[in-house]
Design a protein around this motif. Structure first.
Motif, PDB file in Angstrom:
ATOM      1  N   GLN A 262       0.693  -1.055   0.105  1.00 37.10           N
ATOM      2  CA  GLN A 262      -0.097  -0.020  -0.227  1.00 37.10           C
ATOM      3  C   GLN A 262       0.906   1.235  -0.153  1.00 37.10           C
ATOM      4  O   GLN A 262       1.840   1.309   0.517  1.00 37.10           O
ATOM      5  N   ASN A 263       0.265   2.290  -0.513  1.00 39.93           N
ATOM      6  CA  ASN A 263       1.089   3.697  -0.671  1.00 39.93           C
ATOM      7  C   ASN A 263       1.097   4.605   0.429  1.00 39.93           C
ATOM      8  O   ASN A 263       0.770   5.833   0.329  1.00 39.93           O
ATOM      9  N   THR A 264       0.597   4.064   1.604  1.00 38.61           N
ATOM     10  CA  THR A 264       0.629   4.755   2.831  1.00 38.61           C
ATOM     11  C   THR A 264       1.614   4.160   3.969  1.00 38.61           C
ATOM     12  O   THR A 264       1.799   2.941   4.025  1.00 38.61           O
ATOM     13  N   PRO A 265       1.956   4.922   4.759  1.00 35.18           N
ATOM     14  CA  PRO A 265       2.963   4.523   5.898  1.00 35.18           C
ATOM     15  C   PRO A 265       2.399   3.461   6.808  1.00 35.18           C
ATOM     16  O   PRO A 265       1.078   3.732   7.360  1.00 35.18           O
ATOM     17  N   SER A 266       3.002   2.322   7.097  1.00 36.67           N
ATOM     18  CA  SER A 266       2.574   1.251   7.771  1.00 36.67           C
ATOM     19  C   SER A 266       2.839   1.709   9.430  1.00 36.67           C
ATOM     20  O   SER A 266       3.744   2.231   9.788  1.00 36.67           O
ATOM     21  N   ASP A 267       1.812   0.989  10.331  1.00 42.67           N
ATOM     22  CA  ASP A 267       1.802   1.550  11.762  1.00 42.67           C
ATOM     23  C   ASP A 267       2.284   0.220  12.253  1.00 42.67           C
ATOM     24  O   ASP A 267       2.870  -0.481  11.975  1.00 42.67           O
ATOM     25  N   ALA A 268       2.568   0.506  13.742  1.00 43.10           N
ATOM     26  CA  ALA A 268       3.282  -0.378  14.614  1.00 43.10           C
ATOM     27  C   ALA A 268       2.525  -2.002  14.588  1.00 43.10           C
ATOM     28  O   ALA A 268       3.128  -2.852  14.944  1.00 43.10           O
ATOM     29  N   THR A 269       1.396  -1.975  14.415  1.00 39.38           N
ATOM     30  CA  THR A 269       0.441  -3.146  14.493  1.00 39.38           C
ATOM     31  C   THR A 269       1.267  -4.175  13.320  1.00 39.38           C
ATOM     32  O   THR A 269       1.438  -5.464  13.798  1.00 39.38           O
ATOM     33  N   VAL A 270       1.616  -3.699  12.116  1.00 39.60           N
ATOM     34  CA  VAL A 270       2.415  -4.610  11.171  1.00 39.60           C
ATOM     35  C   VAL A 270       3.754  -4.783  11.947  1.00 39.60           C
ATOM     36  O   VAL A 270       4.017  -6.318  11.608  1.00 39.60           O
ATOM     37  N   TYR A 271       4.545  -4.118  12.506  1.00 36.32           N
ATOM     38  CA  TYR A 271       5.559  -4.630  13.108  1.00 36.32           C
ATOM     39  C   TYR A 271       5.496  -5.496  14.094  1.00 36.32           C
ATOM     40  O   TYR A 271       6.239  -6.520  14.125  1.00 36.32           O
ATOM     41  N   ARG A 272       4.448  -5.451  14.735  1.00 34.80           N
ATOM     42  CA  ARG A 272       4.019  -6.508  16.098  1.00 34.80           C
ATOM     43  C   ARG A 272       3.808  -7.783  15.427  1.00 34.80           C
ATOM     44  O   ARG A 272       4.295  -8.840  16.031  1.00 34.80           O
ATOM     45  N   THR A 273       2.754  -7.703  14.292  1.00 34.01           N
ATOM     46  CA  THR A 273       2.749  -8.977  13.934  1.00 34.01           C
ATOM     47  C   THR A 273       3.721  -9.915  13.120  1.00 34.01           C
ATOM     48  O   THR A 273       3.535 -11.077  13.249  1.00 34.01           O
ATOM     49  N   LEU A 274       4.607  -9.020  12.567  1.00 38.23           N
ATOM     50  CA  LEU A 274       5.877  -9.766  12.074  1.00 38.23           C
ATOM     51  C   LEU A 274       6.605 -10.400  13.183  1.00 38.23           C
ATOM     52  O   LEU A 274       7.209 -11.219  13.248  1.00 38.23           O
ATOM     53  N   GLN A 275       6.711  -9.621  14.251  1.00 40.23           N
ATOM     54  CA  GLN A 275       7.545 -10.359  15.505  1.00 40.23           C
ATOM     55  C   GLN A 275       6.681 -11.478  16.077  1.00 40.23           C
ATOM     56  O   GLN A 275       7.433 -12.298  16.397  1.00 40.23           O
ATOM     57  N   GLY A 276       5.554 -11.232  15.962  1.00 36.89           N
ATOM     58  CA  GLY A 276       4.871 -12.491  16.443  1.00 36.89           C
ATOM     59  C   GLY A 276       5.002 -13.784  15.717  1.00 36.89           C
ATOM     60  O   GLY A 276       5.223 -14.902  15.943  1.00 36.89           O
ATOM     61  N   SER A 277       4.911 -13.416  14.335  1.00 33.90           N
ATOM     62  CA  SER A 277       5.242 -14.558  13.269  1.00 33.90           C
ATOM     63  C   SER A 277       6.710 -15.142  13.265  1.00 33.90           C
ATOM     64  O   SER A 277       6.920 -16.423  13.345  1.00 33.90           O
ATOM     65  N   MET A 278       7.765 -14.289  13.862  1.00 29.36           N
ATOM     66  CA  MET A 278       8.880 -14.628  14.062  1.00 29.36           C
ATOM     67  C   MET A 278       9.040 -15.781  15.256  1.00 29.36           C
ATOM     68  O   MET A 278       9.836 -16.884  15.057  1.00 29.36           O
ATOM     69  N   LEU A 279       8.441 -15.374  16.106  1.00 29.54           N
ATOM     70  CA  LEU A 279       8.221 -16.431  17.276  1.00 29.54           C
ATOM     71  C   LEU A 279       7.469 -17.785  17.040  1.00 29.54           C
ATOM     72  O   LEU A 279       7.975 -18.963  17.479  1.00 29.54           O
ATOM     73  N   THR A 280       6.613 -17.509  16.211  1.00 34.24           N
ATOM     74  CA  THR A 280       5.722 -18.742  15.848  1.00 34.24           C
ATOM     75  C   THR A 280       6.478 -19.741  15.199  1.00 34.24           C
ATOM     76  O   THR A 280       6.363 -21.030  15.343  1.00 34.24           O
ATOM     77  N   PHE A 281       6.975 -19.189  14.043  1.00 29.90           N
ATOM     78  CA  PHE A 281       7.932 -20.132  13.086  1.00 29.90           C
ATOM     79  C   PHE A 281       9.510 -20.275  13.330  1.00 29.90           C
ATOM     80  O   PHE A 281      10.262 -20.922  12.757  1.00 29.90           O
ATOM     81  N   GLY A 282      10.059 -19.762  14.682  1.00 24.90           N
ATOM     82  CA  GLY A 282      11.177 -19.871  14.964  1.00 24.90           C
ATOM     83  C   GLY A 282      12.197 -19.277  14.195  1.00 24.90           C
ATOM     84  O   GLY A 282      13.336 -19.825  14.107  1.00 24.90           O
ATOM     85  N   ALA A 283      11.993 -17.900  13.470  1.00 23.63           N
ATOM     86  CA  ALA A 283      12.885 -17.248  12.714  1.00 23.63           C
ATOM     87  C   ALA A 283      13.879 -16.169  13.796  1.00 23.63           C
ATOM     88  O   ALA A 283      13.053 -15.554  14.530  1.00 23.63           O
ATOM     89  N   GLU A 284      15.042 -16.352  13.450  1.00 23.83           N
ATOM     90  CA  GLU A 284      15.806 -15.304  14.387  1.00 23.83           C
ATOM     91  C   GLU A 284      15.728 -13.875  13.699  1.00 23.83           C
ATOM     92  O   GLU A 284      16.196 -12.861  14.546  1.00 23.83           O
ATOM     93  N   GLN A 285      15.372 -13.685  12.251  1.00 25.84           N
ATOM     94  CA  GLN A 285      15.437 -12.322  11.824  1.00 25.84           C
ATOM     95  C   GLN A 285      14.159 -12.238  11.004  1.00 25.84           C
ATOM     96  O   GLN A 285      13.517 -13.173  10.654  1.00 25.84           O
ATOM     97  N   GLY A 286      13.878 -10.926  11.111  1.00 31.81           N
ATOM     98  CA  GLY A 286      12.706 -10.526  10.043  1.00 31.81           C
ATOM     99  C   GLY A 286      12.978  -9.574   9.228  1.00 31.81           C
ATOM    100  O   GLY A 286      13.846  -8.625   9.464  1.00 31.81           O
TER     101      GLY A 286
END
Length: 351
Positions: A262-286
Motif C-alpha cells: 500500500q502507498n501509505t505509511p505502515s503502523d506499529a501493528t504490522v511490525y508487531r505482527t511480524l515479530q509474532g510470526s517470527m516467534l511462531t515459526f522460530g525465525a531469528e530475523q525478520g
C-alpha cells in the motif's frame, strides 16, 4: 491568506538530512547559510542582496543573486499559512506543513540559525504519493525555492489533506511566478540521480502491486543467496516469504518476511505482527517491506528490534534491486528493464 496569494516553499534540512529530526521534533524549518547574519531587518529583495554582498565581499554576482533569492524567499516572501515541503533523505518520505511564525535568527544547539516555525501536519508522506512532475520539482538542487508549476498548490494541498495527488492535465495553465528571487521550476538544476530513482520507483509501483511486489522481493532475496518459499496469493498468516541459508533453506539465520504494497505509511501493528510470526515459526530475523514507508510510532518501536528486524521502504527495495539486478530472473528484468549509467558527481551545494 487567500488561495491566490498562498505559496509552496520547498525547504531542505541539510545536504544529508542532518536537520530533519530536529525540524520535525521542534516544529521548525531551519536552513544553514551560516555565512550570513540575521535577516530580520531586511524587508525586500534588494536589502537581502545588499546584506549578502556586504557579508561576502568576494562573492560573484551570480552566486550573490542565487543566495539572496533563496534567503529572501525564506525570510521575507514566506508568509504565515504558506505550505512547506521538506524532502526527507533519511526515510525517503516528504514532510508537509504550514508556516506558523515569522522569520527569526535563533539558537539551535550551539549555533545561530535561520528559523521559521512550522506545524508539520503530514511528516511522513511517501514520495510515491506524488506525481513524477512534482517529484522532479522536489529534486531541484537548491535549499529554498517555490514550487509553482503544473497546478502544484492545489495538488500539494490535496495531499496535505490526506488525499492522493490528482495529477496535472495539460489543459491547465502551468503557473509561473514573476516575483524577484523566485526561479522558474524548469530553470532549476535537478538532482538527476534522484529523478531517475523516482522514475524507477514509479515504474515498480505501477507494475508490481499486491502479490507481485512480494514476488519481486522474493527474487531479490534469492539473488542475494537466500533459499526462499513464497506464500501463495491470499491470506498468508503474517508471512509472505520464508527464507533461510543452505541448499534447503534450513540453516541459520532463518528469516520471516512481510511485504506491504500500500502507498501509505505502515503502523506499529504490522511490525508487531511480524515479530509474532517470527516467534511462531522460530525465525531469528525478520524483514518488513512497506512500499509506503513507516509512521513515527513504528520507527520508534523498531529501534528496540534493531538486531532482529530490518525495515525496507520503497527506496531500500530499489537499492537492493540495483545491487542484485544482474542476478534477477529474466522475467523480472523484462518487467523492469534497467541500464547502469555513469555521470560526473557534482558537489551538492548548500544553496
Amino acid at each position: 491568506m487567500t488561495a491566490t496569494t498562498q505559496k509552496i516553499f520547498l525547504v531542505r534540512a541539510g545536504a544529508s538530512g542532518e536537520d530533519e529530526n530536529y525540524a520535525l521534533e521542534h516544529g521548525v524549518a531551519i536552513i544553514r547559510f551560516s555565512e550570513y547574519p540575521s535577516l530580520a531587518t531586511a524587508k525586500d529583495y534588494a536589502a537581502v542582496l545588499a546584506l549578502v554582498k556586504a557579508s561576502q565581499t568576494q562573492i560573484n554576482s551570480r552566486a550573490a543573486g542565487n543566495h539572496a533569492g533563496q534567503l529572501w524567499a525564506y525570510a521575507v516572501a514566506m508568509q504565515v499559512g504558506d505550505i512547506v515541503v521538506m524532502p526527507r533523505k533519511i526515510t525517503a518520505q516528504v514532510a508537509l506543513g504550514r508556516v506558523t511564525g515569522s522569520y527569526k535568527y535563533a539558537k539551535v544547539g550551539s549555533d545561530l540559525r535561520h528559523v521559521r516555525n512550522v506545524e508539520w501536519i503530514r511528516p511522513d508522506v511517501p514520495r510515491t504519493a506524488f506525481g513524477q512532475d512534482l517529484l522532479q520539482s522536489f529534486g531541484a538542487l537548491k535549499t529554498v525555492y517555490t514550487v509553482a508549476r503544473n497546478n502544484a498548490l492545489q495538488r500539494v494541498t490535496t495531499v496535505l489533506a490526506g488525499k492522493i495527488d490528482p495529477g496535472f492535465t495539460p489543459t491547465q495553465d502551468p503557473t509561473r511566478n514573476p516575483d524577484p528571487g523566485f526561479a522558474d521550476d524548469d530553470a532549476i538544476a535537478l538532482d538527476l540521480a534522484l529523478a531517475a530513482h523516482d522514475q524507477i520507483v514509479a515504474h515498480i509501483q505501477a507494475r508490481f502491486h499486491g502479490h507481485a511486489l512480494a514476488q519481486l522481493v522474493n527474487a531479490v532475496l534469492t539473488a542475494d543467496g537466500w533459499t526462499t518459499k513464497l506464500s501463495p496469493p491470499g491470506p498468508d498468516g503474517g508471512v509472505d516469504i520464508f527464507a533461510g541459508r543452505g541448499s534447503f533453506g534450513l540453516d541459520s539465520p532463518r528469516l520471516c518476511v512481510q511485504v506491504k504494497s500500500q502507498n501509505t505509511p505502515s503502523d506499529a501493528t504490522v511490525y508487531r505482527t511480524l515479530q509474532g510470526s517470527m516467534l511462531t515459526f522460530g525465525a531469528e530475523q525478520g524483514l518488513l517491506v512497506c512500499w509506503g514507508g513507516f509512521n513515527k510510532v513504528l520507527l520508534a518501536e523498531a529501534k528496540q528490534g534493531h538486531f532482529t528486524v530490518r525495515l525496507w521502504n520503497s527506496s531500500d527495495l530499489v537499492q537492493a534491486i540495483y545491487r542484485t539486478y544482474e542476478k534477477l530472473p529474466p522475467e523480472i528484468q523484462t518487467q523492469l528493464p534497467l541500464k547502469r549509467a555513469w555521470m560526473l558527481v557534482q558537489d551538492e551545494p548548500e544553496t
